[in-house]
Design a protein around this motif. Structure first.
Motif, mmCIF file in Angstrom:
data_model
loop_
_atom_site.group_PDB
_atom_site.id
_atom_site.type_symbol
_atom_site.label_atom_id
_atom_site.label_comp_id
_atom_site.label_asym_id
_atom_site.label_seq_id
_atom_site.Cartn_x
_atom_site.Cartn_y
_atom_site.Cartn_z
ATOM 1 N N CYS A 82 6.297 -1.489 -4.741
ATOM 2 C CA CYS A 82 6.951 -0.467 -4.454
ATOM 3 C C CYS A 82 8.458 -1.388 -4.005
ATOM 4 C CB CYS A 82 6.671 0.306 -3.197
ATOM 5 S SG CYS A 82 6.955 -0.655 -1.642
ATOM 6 N N HIS A 83 9.690 -0.698 -4.146
ATOM 7 C CA HIS A 83 11.065 -1.265 -4.259
ATOM 8 C C HIS A 83 11.260 -2.145 -3.077
ATOM 9 C CE1 HIS A 83 11.630 2.352 -1.466
ATOM 10 N NE2 HIS A 83 12.417 1.707 -0.941
ATOM 11 N N ARG A 84 10.424 -1.890 -1.924
ATOM 12 C CA ARG A 84 10.437 -2.631 -0.465
ATOM 13 C C ARG A 84 9.797 -3.945 -1.059
ATOM 14 N NH1 ARG A 84 9.515 2.904 1.370
ATOM 15 N NH2 ARG A 84 7.743 2.708 -0.194
ATOM 16 N N CYS A 85 9.021 -4.083 -1.906
ATOM 17 C CA CYS A 85 8.285 -5.394 -2.309
ATOM 18 C C CYS A 85 8.790 -6.239 -3.713
ATOM 19 C CB CYS A 85 6.751 -5.290 -2.246
ATOM 20 S SG CYS A 85 6.169 -4.345 -0.671
ATOM 21 N N PHE A 86 9.698 -5.571 -4.184
ATOM 22 C CA PHE A 86 10.253 -6.022 -5.462
ATOM 23 C C PHE A 86 10.428 -7.628 -5.270
ATOM 24 C CE2 PHE A 86 12.470 -2.173 -7.358
ATOM 25 C CZ PHE A 86 11.137 -1.564 -7.705
ATOM 26 N N SER A 87 10.817 -8.023 -4.076
ATOM 27 C CA SER A 87 11.207 -9.440 -4.210
ATOM 28 C C SER A 87 10.153 -10.526 -4.092
ATOM 29 C CB SER A 87 12.178 -9.833 -2.661
ATOM 30 O OG SER A 87 11.017 -9.515 -1.724
ATOM 31 N N ILE A 88 8.943 -10.157 -4.222
ATOM 32 C CA ILE A 88 7.686 -11.072 -4.208
ATOM 33 C C ILE A 88 7.550 -11.384 -5.520
ATOM 34 C CG2 ILE A 88 6.774 -10.110 -2.041
ATOM 35 C CD1 ILE A 88 4.190 -9.131 -3.790
ATOM 36 N N ASP A 89 8.044 -10.750 -6.553
ATOM 37 C CA ASP A 89 7.813 -11.218 -7.994
ATOM 38 C C ASP A 89 9.173 -11.192 -8.655
ATOM 39 O OD1 ASP A 89 7.298 -11.627 -10.613
ATOM 40 O OD2 ASP A 89 5.508 -9.974 -10.755
ATOM 41 N N PRO A 90 9.816 -12.187 -9.041
ATOM 42 C CA PRO A 90 10.855 -12.376 -9.929
ATOM 43 C C PRO A 90 10.959 -11.568 -11.098
ATOM 44 C CG PRO A 90 10.099 -14.366 -9.964
ATOM 45 C CD PRO A 90 9.198 -13.533 -8.902
ATOM 46 N N GLY A 124 0.710 -1.300 -0.128
ATOM 47 C CA GLY A 124 -0.055 0.117 -0.060
ATOM 48 C C GLY A 124 0.690 1.175 0.084
ATOM 49 N N ALA A 125 2.112 1.136 0.054
ATOM 50 C CA ALA A 125 2.865 2.472 0.072
ATOM 51 C C ALA A 125 2.617 3.159 -1.431
ATOM 52 C CB ALA A 125 4.366 2.028 0.027
ATOM 53 N N ILE A 126 2.581 4.606 -1.106
ATOM 54 C CA ILE A 126 2.647 5.455 -2.370
ATOM 55 C C ILE A 126 4.225 6.191 -2.628
ATOM 56 C CG2 ILE A 126 0.110 5.627 -1.924
ATOM 57 C CD1 ILE A 126 0.772 8.239 -0.660
ATOM 58 N N ASP A 127 4.923 5.826 -1.786
ATOM 59 C CA ASP A 127 6.303 6.489 -2.169
ATOM 60 C C ASP A 127 7.368 5.501 -2.566
ATOM 61 O OD1 ASP A 127 6.290 5.453 0.544
ATOM 62 O OD2 ASP A 127 8.084 6.730 0.842
ATOM 63 N N GLY A 128 8.289 5.639 -2.846
ATOM 64 C CA GLY A 128 9.648 5.005 -3.360
ATOM 65 C C GLY A 128 9.748 4.694 -4.701
ATOM 66 N N GLU A 129 10.451 3.726 -5.314
ATOM 67 C CA GLU A 129 10.597 3.399 -6.695
ATOM 68 C C GLU A 129 9.422 2.148 -6.838
ATOM 69 O OE1 GLU A 129 14.482 1.924 -8.373
ATOM 70 O OE2 GLU A 129 15.031 2.826 -6.382
ATOM 71 N N PHE A 130 9.100 2.264 -8.264
ATOM 72 C CA PHE A 130 8.020 1.307 -8.559
ATOM 73 C C PHE A 130 8.297 0.575 -9.694
ATOM 74 C CE2 PHE A 130 5.447 4.206 -6.093
ATOM 75 C CZ PHE A 130 4.569 3.317 -5.424
ATOM 76 N N ARG A 141 10.851 -2.659 -13.984
ATOM 77 C CA ARG A 141 11.379 -1.407 -13.438
ATOM 78 C C ARG A 141 10.782 -0.524 -14.031
ATOM 79 N NH1 ARG A 141 15.594 -2.735 -9.490
ATOM 80 N NH2 ARG A 141 15.815 -0.506 -9.072
ATOM 81 N N LEU A 142 10.209 0.706 -13.491
ATOM 82 C CA LEU A 142 9.451 1.802 -14.012
ATOM 83 C C LEU A 142 10.291 3.137 -13.453
ATOM 84 C CD1 LEU A 142 5.953 1.026 -13.639
ATOM 85 C CD2 LEU A 142 7.156 0.753 -15.837
ATOM 86 N N SER A 143 10.621 4.013 -14.605
ATOM 87 C CA SER A 143 10.841 5.423 -13.909
ATOM 88 C C SER A 143 9.939 6.215 -13.573
ATOM 89 C CB SER A 143 11.651 6.156 -15.379
ATOM 90 O OG SER A 143 10.593 6.431 -16.129
ATOM 91 N N PRO A 144 10.119 7.202 -12.628
ATOM 92 C CA PRO A 144 8.803 8.123 -12.064
ATOM 93 C C PRO A 144 8.255 8.635 -13.301
ATOM 94 C CG PRO A 144 11.159 8.855 -11.040
ATOM 95 C CD PRO A 144 11.601 7.690 -12.096
ATOM 96 N N SER A 145 8.662 8.853 -14.350
ATOM 97 C CA SER A 145 8.005 9.412 -15.521
ATOM 98 C C SER A 145 7.154 8.482 -16.238
ATOM 99 C CB SER A 145 8.639 10.219 -16.611
ATOM 100 O OG SER A 145 9.694 9.211 -17.182
#
Ligand SMILES: [Zn+2]
Length: 262
Positions: A173-181, A156-162, A185-189
């Motif tokens: 979000c970057h904290r949850c990247f590990s749940i899907d191999p 549910g985080a709305i900040d960070g890398e996505f 990766r997306l840039s902010p734009s």
């Protein structure tokens, strides 16, 4: 019963010597097929109103079975779409997608609005490739897919890398990247752009111009969702892919030297 509807001609096929069967997507009734008697004759008053992409009012006589198109009144002929191979190809793709996703006889006013705005935008010379992408993202809920794009699907985080995750159908979000191999990766734009495609109405986007690579990237994501989660691949997509791969074989009507984004 005689009914007047506001609609768009999705398809028209020949029937016999001089008739056409038209499939009209209307604001009031959803998708309806109607017999247009004599419409194949160029002199028929139904000839122009039964051309694909035409937006207008249609007077349909409903009986048991298929209705009969009695009269039509053009609001926008969308002629400029038919005059160019690129705009025709993208508009056909959009129409085929809408056609595939709607059931007969169920009104879908929201979907009608999207289709009408998309065709209008293409006829006003917006980038047809960008418009078709808008439609693809916006029709995901119609196809039963509700991507989570306003926050991380996992925490549910709305900040960070996505990143985009196909298994979660949405952002991680970057904290949850590990749940899907297999995250992308997306840039902010890119994050912002995907949200725009999904949420901003077509008539509010302005004359946006996107780089070829940007469109290809965003397209790859949405097409993967359609082929893997929705399970549809459209006939018109093959021609479109060919056209995008070898545009030199398909000279456009005019070259618009618009500035690129970023
Ligand atoms: Zn997270």
């Amino acid at each position: 019963m005689l009914q007047k509807v506001e609609g768009i001609v999705l398809r028209a096929s020949s029937y016999g010597e001089s008739n056409k069967i038209v499939t009209i997507f209307s604001r009031e009734l959803g998708k309806r097929a109607a017999m247009a008697r004599g419409a194949k004759k160029p002199t028929s008053r139904l000839a122009s109103i039964t051309q694909p992409f035409t937006y207008g009012y249609f007077l349909i006589q409903q009986g048991r079975g298929m209705g009969t198109l009695q009269q039509g009144e053009i609001i926008d002929s969308m002629r400029s779409i038919r005059e160019d191979i690129f705009t025709t190809a993208y508009a056909s793709f959009i129409m085929e997608l809408v056609d595939k996703l709607i059931d007969d006889e169920a009104p879908k006013p929201h979907l009608f609005e999207i289709l009408q705005q998309a065709l209008h935008a293409i006829s006003e010379e917006y980038d047809p490739e960008a418009i078709s992408l808008f439609v693809e993202w916006k029709l995901l809920p119609t196809a039963g897919i509700y991507p989570t794009l306003h926050q991380c699907t996992n925490c549910g985080a709305i900040d960070g890398e996505f990143a985009f995750s196909f298994s979660q159908i949405g952002f991680l979000c970057h904290r949850c990247f590990s749940i899907d191999p297999y995250i992308i990766r997306l840039s902010p734009s890119q994050v912002k752009l995907i949200r725009t495609f999904y949420t901003v109405p077509i008539d509010q986007v302005g004359k946006l111009t996107l780089k070829k690579e940007t469109k290809s990237f965003i397209k790859k994501i949405v097409r993967t969702i359609y082929s893997e989660q929705v399970g549809i691949r459209l006939k018109s997509q093959h021609f479109l892919d060919q056209m995008e791969k070898t545009p030199e074989f398909f000279p456009p009507k005019q070259v618009d030297p618009s500035p690129e984004e970023e």
